[in-house]
Motif scaffolding. Structure first.
Motif, PDB file in Angstrom:
ATOM      1  N   THR A 392       6.302   2.706  -7.245  1.00 20.55           N
ATOM      2  CA  THR A 392       4.937   2.017  -6.183  1.00 20.55           C
ATOM      3  C   THR A 392       5.730   0.903  -5.376  1.00 20.55           C
ATOM      4  OG1 THR A 392       3.428   3.505  -7.341  1.00 20.55           O
ATOM      5  CG2 THR A 392       2.872   1.680  -5.662  1.00 20.55           C
ATOM      6  N   ARG A 393       5.383   0.680  -4.095  1.00 25.95           N
ATOM      7  CA  ARG A 393       5.463  -0.272  -3.504  1.00 25.95           C
ATOM      8  C   ARG A 393       4.399  -0.701  -2.779  1.00 25.95           C
ATOM      9  NH1 ARG A 393      10.770  -0.567   0.564  1.00 25.95           N
ATOM     10  NH2 ARG A 393      11.596  -0.348  -1.688  1.00 25.95           N
ATOM     11  N   ILE A 394       3.939  -2.019  -2.403  1.00 24.84           N
ATOM     12  CA  ILE A 394       2.799  -2.530  -1.982  1.00 24.84           C
ATOM     13  C   ILE A 394       2.967  -3.483  -1.010  1.00 24.84           C
ATOM     14  CG2 ILE A 394       0.458  -3.376  -2.117  1.00 24.84           C
ATOM     15  CD1 ILE A 394       1.049  -2.746  -5.384  1.00 24.84           C
ATOM     16  N   TYR A 395       2.539  -3.147   0.236  1.00 25.67           N
ATOM     17  CA  TYR A 395       2.586  -4.211   1.526  1.00 25.67           C
ATOM     18  C   TYR A 395       1.184  -4.845   1.856  1.00 25.67           C
ATOM     19  CZ  TYR A 395       7.139  -2.273   2.346  1.00 25.67           C
ATOM     20  OH  TYR A 395       8.795  -1.875   2.359  1.00 25.67           O
ATOM     21  N   CYS A 396       1.417  -5.933   2.042  1.00 28.50           N
ATOM     22  CA  CYS A 396       0.093  -6.765   2.223  1.00 28.50           C
ATOM     23  C   CYS A 396       0.322  -8.075   2.820  1.00 28.50           C
ATOM     24  CB  CYS A 396      -0.791  -7.022   0.979  1.00 28.50           C
ATOM     25  SG  CYS A 396      -0.088  -7.835  -0.332  1.00 28.50           S
ATOM     26  N   CYS A 397      -0.656  -8.959   3.045  1.00 31.05           N
ATOM     27  CA  CYS A 397      -0.695 -10.332   3.696  1.00 31.05           C
ATOM     28  C   CYS A 397      -0.963 -11.452   2.810  1.00 31.05           C
ATOM     29  CB  CYS A 397      -1.300 -10.510   4.868  1.00 31.05           C
ATOM     30  SG  CYS A 397      -0.876  -9.553   6.447  1.00 31.05           S
ATOM     31  N   ASN A 398      -2.108 -12.116   2.906  1.00 34.50           N
ATOM     32  CA  ASN A 398      -2.316 -12.996   1.694  1.00 34.50           C
ATOM     33  C   ASN A 398      -2.561 -12.546   0.392  1.00 34.50           C
ATOM     34  OD1 ASN A 398      -2.229 -15.112   3.830  1.00 34.50           O
ATOM     35  ND2 ASN A 398      -4.388 -14.658   4.538  1.00 34.50           N
ATOM     36  N   GLU A 399      -2.750 -11.398   0.129  1.00 39.56           N
ATOM     37  CA  GLU A 399      -3.147 -10.679  -0.960  1.00 39.56           C
ATOM     38  C   GLU A 399      -2.027 -10.917  -1.811  1.00 39.56           C
ATOM     39  OE1 GLU A 399      -3.773  -9.130   1.923  1.00 39.56           O
ATOM     40  OE2 GLU A 399      -5.916 -10.114   1.682  1.00 39.56           O
ATOM     41  N   LYS A 400      -0.710 -11.095  -1.355  1.00 40.03           N
ATOM     42  CA  LYS A 400       0.395 -11.173  -2.329  1.00 40.03           C
ATOM     43  C   LYS A 400       0.308 -12.120  -3.381  1.00 40.03           C
ATOM     44  CE  LYS A 400       5.471 -11.333  -2.006  1.00 40.03           C
ATOM     45  NZ  LYS A 400       5.530 -12.250  -3.137  1.00 40.03           N
ATOM     46  N   ARG A 401      -0.394 -13.211  -3.012  1.00 39.25           N
ATOM     47  CA  ARG A 401      -0.559 -14.610  -3.952  1.00 39.25           C
ATOM     48  C   ARG A 401      -1.511 -13.803  -5.217  1.00 39.25           C
ATOM     49  NH1 ARG A 401       2.735 -18.125  -3.473  1.00 39.25           N
ATOM     50  NH2 ARG A 401       1.446 -19.758  -4.104  1.00 39.25           N
ATOM     51  N   PHE A 402      -2.380 -12.944  -4.896  1.00 37.73           N
ATOM     52  CA  PHE A 402      -3.114 -12.289  -5.913  1.00 37.73           C
ATOM     53  C   PHE A 402      -2.184 -11.438  -6.880  1.00 37.73           C
ATOM     54  CE2 PHE A 402      -6.485 -13.459  -3.209  1.00 37.73           C
ATOM     55  CZ  PHE A 402      -7.505 -13.963  -4.093  1.00 37.73           C
ATOM     56  N   PHE A 403      -1.289 -10.713  -6.291  1.00 38.96           N
ATOM     57  CA  PHE A 403      -0.372  -9.815  -7.129  1.00 38.96           C
ATOM     58  C   PHE A 403       0.750 -10.740  -7.902  1.00 38.96           C
ATOM     59  CE2 PHE A 403      -1.995  -6.612  -4.188  1.00 38.96           C
ATOM     60  CZ  PHE A 403      -1.891  -5.723  -5.097  1.00 38.96           C
ATOM     61  N   ASP A 404       1.171 -11.947  -7.296  1.00 45.19           N
ATOM     62  CA  ASP A 404       1.911 -12.885  -7.789  1.00 45.19           C
ATOM     63  C   ASP A 404       1.548 -13.346  -9.211  1.00 45.19           C
ATOM     64  OD1 ASP A 404       3.796 -12.536  -5.765  1.00 45.19           O
ATOM     65  OD2 ASP A 404       3.347 -14.452  -4.881  1.00 45.19           O
ATOM     66  N   ARG A 413       5.370  -6.679  -1.054  1.00 44.35           N
ATOM     67  CA  ARG A 413       5.945  -7.386  -0.030  1.00 44.35           C
ATOM     68  C   ARG A 413       5.212  -7.841   0.803  1.00 44.35           C
ATOM     69  NH1 ARG A 413      11.699  -3.975   0.067  1.00 44.35           N
ATOM     70  NH2 ARG A 413      12.018  -3.657  -2.311  1.00 44.35           N
ATOM     71  N   THR A 414       5.381  -8.870   2.005  1.00 46.81           N
ATOM     72  CA  THR A 414       4.428  -9.064   2.903  1.00 46.81           C
ATOM     73  C   THR A 414       4.899  -8.680   4.257  1.00 46.81           C
ATOM     74  OG1 THR A 414       4.442 -11.546   1.880  1.00 46.81           O
ATOM     75  CG2 THR A 414       4.051 -11.099   4.006  1.00 46.81           C
ATOM     76  N   ALA A 415       3.912  -7.935   4.801  1.00 49.49           N
ATOM     77  CA  ALA A 415       4.054  -7.456   6.070  1.00 49.49           C
ATOM     78  C   ALA A 415       2.654  -7.552   6.833  1.00 49.49           C
ATOM     79  CB  ALA A 415       4.204  -5.781   5.828  1.00 49.49           C
ATOM     80  N   ILE A 423      10.717  -2.783   9.397  1.00 52.08           N
ATOM     81  CA  ILE A 423      11.915  -3.535   9.298  1.00 52.08           C
ATOM     82  C   ILE A 423      12.291  -3.637   7.776  1.00 52.08           C
ATOM     83  CG2 ILE A 423      13.050  -5.607   9.610  1.00 52.08           C
ATOM     84  CD1 ILE A 423      11.261  -6.011  12.158  1.00 52.08           C
ATOM     85  N   ASP A 424      11.379  -3.650   6.899  1.00 54.54           N
ATOM     86  CA  ASP A 424      11.649  -3.914   5.333  1.00 54.54           C
ATOM     87  C   ASP A 424      12.040  -2.703   5.029  1.00 54.54           C
ATOM     88  OD1 ASP A 424      11.096  -5.568   2.985  1.00 54.54           O
ATOM     89  OD2 ASP A 424      10.314  -3.838   2.600  1.00 54.54           O
ATOM     90  N   MET A 425      11.359  -1.522   5.392  1.00 54.97           N
ATOM     91  CA  MET A 425      11.786   0.001   4.933  1.00 54.97           C
ATOM     92  C   MET A 425      13.118   0.263   5.235  1.00 54.97           C
ATOM     93  SD  MET A 425       9.379   1.221   3.181  1.00 54.97           S
ATOM     94  CE  MET A 425      10.028   2.739   3.041  1.00 54.97           C
ATOM     95  N   LYS A 426      13.619  -0.137   6.527  1.00 52.13           N
ATOM     96  CA  LYS A 426      15.026   0.395   6.965  1.00 52.13           C
ATOM     97  C   LYS A 426      16.156  -0.506   6.201  1.00 52.13           C
ATOM     98  CE  LYS A 426      13.414   1.756  11.414  1.00 52.13           C
ATOM     99  NZ  LYS A 426      13.454   1.492  12.955  1.00 52.13           N
ATOM    100  N   SER A 427      15.504  -1.625   5.729  1.00 47.87           N
ATOM    101  CA  SER A 427      16.431  -2.457   5.168  1.00 47.87           C
ATOM    102  C   SER A 427      16.753  -2.368   3.645  1.00 47.87           C
ATOM    103  CB  SER A 427      16.315  -4.122   5.262  1.00 47.87           C
ATOM    104  OG  SER A 427      14.881  -4.391   4.951  1.00 47.87           O
ATOM    105  N   SER A 428      15.738  -1.412   3.117  1.00 48.82           N
ATOM    106  CA  SER A 428      15.746  -1.121   1.806  1.00 48.82           C
ATOM    107  C   SER A 428      16.778  -0.226   1.350  1.00 48.82           C
ATOM    108  CB  SER A 428      14.279  -0.565   1.306  1.00 48.82           C
ATOM    109  OG  SER A 428      13.205  -1.641   1.470  1.00 48.82           O
ATOM    110  N   LEU A 429      17.266  -0.044   0.115  1.00 46.00           N
ATOM    111  CA  LEU A 429      18.437   0.645  -0.192  1.00 46.00           C
ATOM    112  C   LEU A 429      17.581   2.155  -0.463  1.00 46.00           C
ATOM    113  CD1 LEU A 429      20.413  -1.299  -2.484  1.00 46.00           C
ATOM    114  CD2 LEU A 429      20.962  -0.620  -0.156  1.00 46.00           C
ATOM    115  N   THR A 476       2.717   7.738   4.418  1.00 43.72           N
ATOM    116  CA  THR A 476       3.663   8.780   4.427  1.00 43.72           C
ATOM    117  C   THR A 476       4.488   8.864   5.813  1.00 43.72           C
ATOM    118  OG1 THR A 476       1.843  10.387   5.093  1.00 43.72           O
ATOM    119  CG2 THR A 476       1.970   9.998   2.837  1.00 43.72           C
ATOM    120  N   GLY A 477       5.528   9.714   5.833  1.00 47.68           N
ATOM    121  CA  GLY A 477       6.263   9.976   6.860  1.00 47.68           C
ATOM    122  C   GLY A 477       6.951   8.855   7.100  1.00 47.68           C
ATOM    123  N   LEU A 478       7.320   7.948   6.773  1.00 45.37           N
ATOM    124  CA  LEU A 478       8.077   6.819   6.999  1.00 45.37           C
ATOM    125  C   LEU A 478       9.759   7.107   6.317  1.00 45.37           C
ATOM    126  CD1 LEU A 478       5.655   3.749   6.173  1.00 45.37           C
ATOM    127  CD2 LEU A 478       6.148   4.895   8.057  1.00 45.37           C
TER     128      LEU A 478
END
Length: 478
Positions: A392-404, A413-415, A423-429, A476-478
């Motif tokens: 699982t991968r999670i994208y969020c804004c300020n909530e990333k601090r809570f996950f940290d 990841r921040t989005a 952009i992040d998805m295309k740059s991921s392996l 889905t569908g990304l």
């Protein structure tokens, strides 16, 4: 008190207790060295970040009643002081914020204590300061009375190490020093020098140790970067959030959250004490004669009020925290004037009803805060129950601090929008099996894309940094 960190700032503070680093926003600039230092002492005792960050507010918030009642007594009378103290203890904002892991309540204490000492300088007829009133007569008694300018300056400088955003109260200090300088009979150069020495000593107490730990260059770089972001991006200043909506937010923060007043989306019970507070304000305006007595409250309120209007996030009620004590003095004074107008029974009845009604409202808010889980924590708990962190991968804004802090082993990841996510998805392996998006409804509307909604998590409008709640989407569908 709450059992979780409830906003991004509190998470920054908690991370700072373990690894103090301004470059990593642990905490963010200016570092809150005095608050973090005192919280660290509690942390070494209890080994719990929430307790360590809440206890300074509980302790210093309780002590605030002493300088506040002193000011009310010297400005008006003993009856006004007693009522002001009671209203402060049951005030919804003061009570609720004292239960949270934030620095505002502790900062307000030092501001009020400084104002207590400075009022003694402004009005030399006052015989003793609030702190001195608890000391035996003799040497210490005289020391506190003869060095009020130094002590008021010292506590103000020290308080800036708790919350640097309370810097507008330096205008009060400047006004007191200027008024002292214009008094030819009582003015002596060494008295004014004591004021500068006290303010400098209070600031140096926390500033130089922090510079020694962080370094001059990193501290300056972090300060410039944070200040730019505060005013132009995420700080909620007038440059990024203005118009009629800003005025409404300010009024709602002061009236609904600050005083517990009625609003269309609140309980009708609030109408009871709202009407009483309006009556007290009207009585205040009827009897108030703006003269020298009101110069000191004006120097206290106006500079910081302008800073809130222009530079602070008015949607966050805790930013008006230092102004609430002065508002409570006005309410108490208005009710006292009802008594002086010959309506003794009416004044007593209104006072008792006001105290009872506000107490019920405040207790409900505090109990709800204690029992409820902040929206970001609800999201984390839901994801941990339903998904696997490996796939699982999670994208969020300020909530990333809570996950940290609460779930550091998850891929978060921040989005800020869908463009950042793509952009992040295309740059991921590789593409994970589950892709989740955590955003507010406003952020989703700005992105122009409506993914598949899994669930919504309600936030606490009085405490959560995401008051409107959080939405969890499956992409889905990304």
């Amino acid at each position: 008190m709450g059992t979780y960190l409830d906003c991004c700032d509190s998470v920054d503070f908690a991370l700072g207790l373990r690894d103090y680093d301004l470059s990593l926003m642990q905490p963010h600039f200016p570092g809150y060295p005095v608050y973090i230092g005192i919280s660290w002492l509690f942390f070494t005792l209890f080994h719990d970040a929430v307790w360590a960050l809440v206890l300074p507010g509980v302790f210093f918030g309780s002590l605030t009643v002493y300088p506040l009642s002193f000011l009310a007594r010297r400005l008006f009378s003993e009856r006004v002081a007693i009522l002001t103290a009671i209203l402060y203890l049951i005030n919804p904002l003061c009570w609720l914020q004292a239960e949270r892991p934030i620095s505002d309540v502790m900062g307000t204490f030092f501001v009020m204590l400084s104002a207590c000492f400075l009022y003694r300088v402004f009005n030399p007829n006052v015989q003793v300061c609030a702190v001195g009133s608890f000391l035996p007569t003799g040497f210490l008694y005289r020391v506190f009375n003869r060095n009020c300018l130094f002590l008021g300056s010292l506590t103000l400088g020290f308080g800036l190490g708790v919350r640097l955003s309370y810097f507008p109260f330096i205008a009060l200090w400047i006004g007191i020093v200027f008024s002292l300088a214009t008094k030819r009979k009582s003015c002596k150069p060494h008295k004014i020098l004591y004021g500068f020495m006290g303010l400098s000593a209070g600031i140096f107490f926390w500033f130089f140790p922090q510079i020694g730990y962080v370094g001059w260059r990193p501290f300056l770089q972090n300060g410039l970067s944070f200040s730019h972001g505060h005013f132009t991006d995420w700080g909620g200043s007038v440059m990024t959030f203005g118009g009629v909506e800003r005025i409404v937010c300010l009024i709602k923060s002061a009236w609904v959250c600050g005083l517990g007043g009625w609003w269309y989306d609140t309980s009708f019970m609030r109408l009871i004490h709202s009407l009483i507070m309006i009556i007290s304000f009207l009585c205040f305006l009827k009897h108030c004669q703006f003269g020298r007595r009101w110069l000191f409250p004006g120097l206290y309120v106006i500079p910081y009020l302008f800073w809130v209007i222009l530079g602070q996030n008015v949607a966050n009620p805790r930013h008006i925290m230092p102004l609430v004590p002065m508002i409570l003095i006005v309410i108490a004074y208005g009710l006292y004037k009802v008594r002086e107008d010959g309506y003794k029974g009416v004044s007593l009845f209104l006072t008792m009803v006001l105290i009872a009604s506000v107490s019920v409202t405040s207790f409900k808010l505090v109990a709800k805060y204690h029992n409820n889980i902040p929206a970001p924590i609800q999201v984390i708990q839901f994801i941990e129950r339903r998904f696997n962190n490996i796939s699982t991968r999670i994208y969020c804004c300020n909530e990333k601090r809570f996950f940290d802090y609460y779930a550091p082993h998850w891929d978060v990841r921040t989005a800020e929008n869908m463009a950042d996510l793509n952009i992040d998805m295309k740059s991921s392996l590789g593409k994970p099996q589950n892709i989740l998006l955590v955003h507010t409804s406003e952020e989703i509307n700005r992105s122009g894309v409506i993914p598949s909604l899994l669930t919504k998590f309600e936030g606490n409008p009085y405490t959560d940094s995401t008051r409107e709640g959080l939405l969890l989407y499956a992409l889905t569908g990304l």
